[in-house]
Write a protein that holds these residues in place. Structure first.
Motif, short mmCIF file in Angstrom:
data_model
loop_
_atom_site.label_atom_id
_atom_site.label_comp_id
_atom_site.label_asym_id
_atom_site.label_seq_id
_atom_site.Cartn_x
_atom_site.Cartn_y
_atom_site.Cartn_z
N TRP A 46 1.03 -1.03 0.24
CA TRP A 46 -0.36 0.33 0.10
C TRP A 46 1.24 0.68 -0.14
CZ3 TRP A 46 -4.63 1.18 -0.54
CH2 TRP A 46 -4.67 2.75 -0.51
N ASN A 47 2.15 0.97 0.95
CA ASN A 47 2.72 2.42 1.02
C ASN A 47 3.02 2.49 -0.56
OD1 ASN A 47 2.09 2.80 3.45
ND2 ASN A 47 3.23 1.50 4.86
N LEU A 48 4.01 1.46 -0.80
CA LEU A 48 4.23 2.08 -2.35
C LEU A 48 3.25 2.24 -3.64
CD1 LEU A 48 7.10 -1.44 -2.47
CD2 LEU A 48 7.31 1.57 -2.08
N CYS A 49 2.28 2.15 -3.52
CA CYS A 49 1.47 2.74 -4.44
C CYS A 49 1.08 4.05 -4.17
CB CYS A 49 -0.36 2.36 -4.10
SG CYS A 49 -0.30 0.40 -4.46
N ASP A 50 2.31 4.99 -4.77
CA ASP A 50 2.33 6.48 -4.48
C ASP A 50 2.42 6.50 -6.12
OD1 ASP A 50 4.46 5.13 -6.45
OD2 ASP A 50 5.55 5.49 -4.24
N GLY A 51 2.21 5.39 -7.23
CA GLY A 51 1.85 6.49 -8.25
C GLY A 51 3.26 6.46 -9.07
N GLU A 52 4.34 6.50 -9.26
CA GLU A 52 5.22 6.43 -9.79
C GLU A 52 6.23 5.02 -9.25
OE1 GLU A 52 7.66 9.29 -8.06
OE2 GLU A 52 6.43 10.56 -7.82
N THR A 53 5.60 3.97 -7.79
CA THR A 53 6.30 3.18 -8.46
C THR A 53 5.82 1.86 -9.53
OG1 THR A 53 7.08 3.48 -5.93
CG2 THR A 53 7.57 0.78 -6.95
N ARG A 54 5.89 1.26 -10.15
CA ARG A 54 5.50 -0.04 -11.27
C ARG A 54 5.55 -1.54 -10.18
NH1 ARG A 54 8.72 -1.62 -13.95
NH2 ARG A 54 10.65 -0.70 -13.94
N PRO A 55 4.27 -2.06 -10.35
CA PRO A 55 4.78 -4.01 -9.04
C PRO A 55 5.61 -4.51 -9.65
CG PRO A 55 2.54 -3.16 -10.95
CD PRO A 55 3.31 -1.68 -10.92
N GLU A 56 6.38 -4.16 -11.30
CA GLU A 56 7.60 -4.97 -11.37
C GLU A 56 8.64 -4.60 -10.19
OE1 GLU A 56 5.82 -3.62 -13.99
OE2 GLU A 56 5.77 -4.95 -15.69
N GLU A 57 8.32 -3.64 -10.23
CA GLU A 57 9.98 -2.81 -9.31
C GLU A 57 9.49 -3.25 -7.43
OE1 GLU A 57 11.15 1.39 -10.38
OE2 GLU A 57 9.29 1.53 -9.93
N SER A 74 5.23 -12.51 -7.39
CA SER A 74 4.90 -12.61 -8.43
C SER A 74 3.27 -12.35 -8.26
CB SER A 74 5.21 -13.23 -9.90
OG SER A 74 6.57 -12.39 -10.26
N GLU A 75 2.83 -13.65 -7.36
CA GLU A 75 1.56 -14.07 -7.12
C GLU A 75 1.22 -13.27 -6.37
OE1 GLU A 75 2.01 -18.54 -9.07
OE2 GLU A 75 0.98 -18.35 -6.58
N ASP A 76 1.73 -13.12 -4.90
CA ASP A 76 0.92 -12.22 -3.69
C ASP A 76 1.02 -10.54 -4.14
OD1 ASP A 76 1.40 -14.75 -2.54
OD2 ASP A 76 3.20 -13.51 -0.89
N VAL A 77 1.76 -10.74 -4.71
CA VAL A 77 2.04 -8.96 -5.35
C VAL A 77 -0.14 -8.64 -6.31
CG1 VAL A 77 2.58 -6.74 -6.24
CG2 VAL A 77 4.76 -8.43 -5.07
N GLU A 78 0.05 -9.48 -7.07
CA GLU A 78 -0.66 -9.27 -8.05
C GLU A 78 -2.10 -9.45 -6.77
OE1 GLU A 78 -1.02 -11.97 -10.94
OE2 GLU A 78 -2.55 -12.21 -11.50
N ARG A 79 -2.04 -10.70 -6.44
CA ARG A 79 -3.78 -11.05 -5.12
C ARG A 79 -3.54 -9.19 -5.12
NH1 ARG A 79 -2.93 -12.65 -0.20
NH2 ARG A 79 -1.01 -13.39 -0.69
N ILE A 80 -2.79 -9.21 -3.94
CA ILE A 80 -2.84 -7.87 -2.85
C ILE A 80 -3.17 -6.29 -3.55
CG2 ILE A 80 -2.19 -5.95 -1.69
CD1 ILE A 80 0.30 -8.68 -0.36
N LEU A 81 -2.45 -6.78 -4.64
CA LEU A 81 -2.85 -5.29 -5.85
C LEU A 81 -4.20 -5.04 -6.68
CD1 LEU A 81 0.80 -4.58 -8.08
CD2 LEU A 81 -0.62 -3.06 -5.31
N MET A 82 -4.84 -7.02 -6.87
CA MET A 82 -6.16 -6.40 -7.81
C MET A 82 -7.07 -6.83 -6.56
SD MET A 82 -5.83 -6.95 -10.68
CE MET A 82 -4.68 -5.97 -10.14
N GLU A 83 -7.32 -6.76 -5.16
CA GLU A 83 -7.77 -7.26 -3.46
C GLU A 83 -7.81 -5.22 -3.83
OE1 GLU A 83 -9.06 -9.53 -3.40
OE2 GLU A 83 -10.55 -8.49 -1.39
N PHE A 84 -6.49 -4.41 -3.46
CA PHE A 84 -7.34 -2.76 -3.32
C PHE A 84 -7.69 -2.31 -4.48
CE2 PHE A 84 -2.60 -2.43 -1.37
CZ PHE A 84 -3.25 -3.15 -0.43
N HIS A 85 -7.39 -3.21 -6.20
CA HIS A 85 -8.46 -2.62 -7.32
C HIS A 85 -9.88 -2.73 -7.18
CE1 HIS A 85 -8.81 -1.35 -11.41
NE2 HIS A 85 -9.55 -2.69 -11.60
N LYS A 86 -10.12 -3.83 -7.02
CA LYS A 86 -11.41 -4.47 -6.67
C LYS A 86 -12.30 -3.73 -5.84
CE LYS A 86 -10.62 -9.19 -8.24
NZ LYS A 86 -10.40 -10.51 -8.32
N THR A 87 -11.74 -3.00 -4.72
CA THR A 87 -12.23 -2.99 -3.46
C THR A 87 -12.24 -0.77 -3.78
OG1 THR A 87 -10.09 -3.26 -2.45
CG2 THR A 87 -11.85 -4.28 -1.85
#
Lengths: 109, 225
Positions: A46-57, A74-87
């Motif tokens: 969440w703290n890295l969701c600053d609009g400048e940090t790519r998921p790959e980073e 990759s799976e963990d990060v994708e799952r968390i980011l998709m959860e943020f996205h869906k909500t």
């Protein structure tokens, strides 16, 4: 594995608040009046969701730091980011997405 | 490490009371065995070399070779020995230094003894242990550092072979005349190359150019120049 190029960087929705107390981390979304509890890994993402940090980073840094296998991270990060996205806790710098859309992004031309 | 045998542990701390307390706690676990103790960093390194333990638990403030230096030396000389550092508090800079020195774990001295046992097992199992609350700050720093390195590499790629040679000489403190003599070019040509290097690196002086080389660790890339 997701192609993050189409999504860009995740960025917090400005109206969402992070509250930390008694060892717990909670996001409060006043729009939906929902509360989301985060574990420490989700909080770090969440703290890295600053609009400048790519998921790959994010994935590369976690792999370097923990020595964990890139596929698992990759799976963990994708799952968390998709959860943020869906909500609707984050939006994305490279995509215009409708609130109900959780599939593929429509990239700005 | 043989999973059927207890993990062999080296314990290093200046204070004998602390060592004794930790030893008792660790040895209450059937899968953990303290095989050596050390009261300073030099002794810890020597014991690690002599006994090749599975895990070294080091206080960061060890006298006579501090915990970071001892970590580096142990990892260099006994690669199969993993290291966990005990620190007085959660400190991002110290944690990064510890990881760069080769540590696989970082725990504060104020942690409950149960956490120490769990941490010892985690590190012995080949995992890296980082205090949960420090993960976010650490990831942010790591990403920023990587971006800096990527940017440095991008700038280096802008340089011609001759300009890399000039930069290598600048980093070693060479002046115009030395650069000209070394590369068998005229002083005016050397000055032109230097101006081009400064422009491409986005720096304003030779000193800044030398600092760019040192800070970004690109001396190796210039070695062949």
């Amino acid at each position: 594995m997701k192609n993050w190029d189409e999504w860009g960087c995740p960025i917090h929705r400005p109206e969402v608040w992070l509250r930390q107390a008694d060892g717990e981390n909670a996001l409060y979304d006043p729009t939906s009046t929902s509360v989301h509890l985060l574990n420490d890994t989700a909080l770090a993402i969440w703290n890295l969701c600053d609009g400048e940090t790519r998921p790959e980073e994010m994935i590369d840094a976690i792999c370097e730091l923990t020595g964990a296998h890139p596929e698992i991270v990759s799976e963990d990060v994708e799952r968390i980011l998709m959860e943020f996205h869906k909500t609707h806790l984050v939006h994305w710098t490279a995509a215009q997405r409708s609130p109900a859309d959780t599939a593929e992004p429509k990239v700005d031309s | 490490m043989d999973r059927n045998k207890p993990a062999r542990i080296l314990l290093a701390d200046e204070h004998s009371l602390f060592r004794e307390a930790v030893r008792v706690v660790l040895e209450s676990q059937p899968d953990l065995q303290v095989v050596a103790e050390a009261r300073d960093g030099a002794q810890a390194v020597a014991e690690a070399e002599a006994l090749a333990p599975d895990l070294a638990i080091l206080d960061v403030g060890l006298p006579n070779c501090d915990g970071l230096r001892a970590t580096y030396l142990i990892r260099e000389r006994v690669p199969n020995c993993r290291v966990m550092l005990l620190a007085p508090e959660e400190d991002d800079n110290l944690l990064i230094d510890a990881l760069e020195a080769g540590a696989s774990g970082y725990l504060t001295r104020g942690s409950p003894l149960g956490d120490l046992i769990d941490a010892a097992r985690t590190v012995c199992n080949g995992e890296t242990l980082i205090p949960r609350g420090m993960l976010g700050a650490l990831l942010g720093r790591l990403i920023r550092r990587r971006r800096g390195e990527d940017e440095a590499v991008r700038k280096m790629l802008l340089l011609t072979k001759r300009e890399r040679e000039v930069l290598a000489l600048l980093a070693r403190g060479a002046g115009n005349d030395t650069i000209a003599q070394t590369l068998v070019i005229s002083p005016q040509t050397a000055r032109t190359h230097i101006q081009n290097v400064l422009g491409k690196l986005g720096v304003h002086s030779r000193l800044e150019a030398a600092a760019f080389v040192m800070q970004n660790g690109v001396l190796g890339e210039l070695a062949g120049a």
